[in-house]
Write an enzyme that holds these catalytic residues in place. Sequence first.
Site, PDB file in Angstrom:
ATOM      1  N   THR A   1       0.767  -1.232  -0.221  1.00 39.82           N
ATOM      2  CA  THR A   1       0.522   0.191   0.267  1.00 39.82           C
ATOM      3  C   THR A   1       1.051   0.752  -0.018  1.00 39.82           C
ATOM      4  O   THR A   1       0.844   2.152  -0.912  1.00 39.82           O
ATOM      5  CB  THR A   1      -1.113   0.041   1.433  1.00 39.82           C
ATOM      6  OG1 THR A   1      -2.225  -1.003   1.137  1.00 39.82           O
ATOM      7  CG2 THR A   1      -2.071   1.344   1.073  1.00 39.82           C
TER       8      THR A   1
ATOM      9  N   CYS B   1      -5.609 -17.030  21.258  1.00 39.37           N
ATOM     10  CA  CYS B   1      -5.167 -15.948  22.695  1.00 39.37           C
ATOM     11  C   CYS B   1      -3.548 -14.737  21.620  1.00 39.37           C
ATOM     12  O   CYS B   1      -3.131 -15.636  21.820  1.00 39.37           O
ATOM     13  CB  CYS B   1      -5.141 -16.878  23.812  1.00 39.37           C
ATOM     14  SG  CYS B   1      -6.017 -17.619  25.016  1.00 39.37           S
TER      15      CYS B   1
ATOM     16  N   ASP C   1       2.118  -6.950  -4.703  1.00 38.88           N
ATOM     17  CA  ASP C   1       1.319  -7.150  -2.544  1.00 38.88           C
ATOM     18  C   ASP C   1       1.208  -7.839  -2.264  1.00 38.88           C
ATOM     19  O   ASP C   1       2.203  -9.156  -1.893  1.00 38.88           O
ATOM     20  CB  ASP C   1      -0.520  -7.170  -3.587  1.00 38.88           C
ATOM     21  CG  ASP C   1      -1.551  -6.827  -2.290  1.00 38.88           C
ATOM     22  OD1 ASP C   1      -1.378  -7.660  -1.370  1.00 38.88           O
ATOM     23  OD2 ASP C   1      -2.594  -6.374  -2.632  1.00 38.88           O
TER      24      ASP C   1
END
Length: 357
Positions: free
Chosen positions: A28, A294, A72
């Site tokens: 980006t 987690c 990308d």
Amino acid sequence: MPYSKIHINPISPEPTSGSVLVIYTGGTLGMVYETKGRQLVPFNFDQIIERVPEISRLDFAITFLSLPEPIDSSNMNPAIWIELAEIIGSNYDQFDSFVILHGTDTMAYTASALSYLLENLNKPVILTGAQLPIGVARSDARENVITALELAAARNEQGNPIISEVCIYFNSNLLRGNRSKKKESSDFNAFHSENYPALATAGVRIEYNLPYIKPFLPGVELVVHKSLNTQVAFLKMFPGISPEVVQAVMNIPDLRGVVLETFGAGNATTDIWFLSTISRAIKNQIVIFNVSQCDGGRVAQGHYQTSKYLQQAGVVSGSDITPEAAITKMMYVFAIESDYQNCVEMLGKPLRGEMSI
């Protein structure tokens, strides 16, 4: 195709902080609006000073190198990780530090992989990127790039680099690369490190968390590893997972290892079919690496009965390692070691600060 290079000299005739090689992989950050229309397209890095004029005011020499075909980050792969490691290795004596401009989606995977491939690294390798393209007015690209460059060039009173490991810099935080994880897709604070403190925080001043930064080790020689073994897989536990799913993963031809993403502190179902499948895979010398779903905390095999059986079967505890660091660690370990027990021992201990003991 050859690499494209751009050299930027500092304002002062003698740079005070050495030289930085910036490697652009795509993502980006390097997008701008085309002249006609409103489509975002990759911009020519020959125009980097036009887009980030602050770079010309930095007091060190900078060389920009662009991969022949920027991609990308969703298309990132182990071959490119090895290419990046080789670029750093071949330029290691010519530059004092390295910054990699990278798309955010797989940045944590790349940082983790490079931490293993670059053994005895004694210079900064800092990955950064942006949530908004550099061609957008509110882009976070400029601050991320400028501060990453300053961090890469930073030296202590002895003239040694303050940072001498692979890191991710994003939104004012410098994180250990193999402890990082992308947590946000629409927030500038995209990367977190739940189980290891930030190495530095950039505010008005850059504050370094020195006790947690890998120390500079004089006299060591960089070793660039040039292979990764991709015969690995993820298996994420969920309530209701079927025997067919687990068996399909464990029966992949030539499989060497599986990162098992378990509940909480390393827990999984105690159904007989599941434990039998895991035990059979281990007897077939498939390494099972237990990593918690987690983000914070760690695997504690044996603490609960539901993880005791995994421990007894020979599942390797991943402690507080991230899934990104776990899967790339497997690729690295299996590429340099063929003995099953040696692989188990290497996975179960920290190699590059990626997990706690």
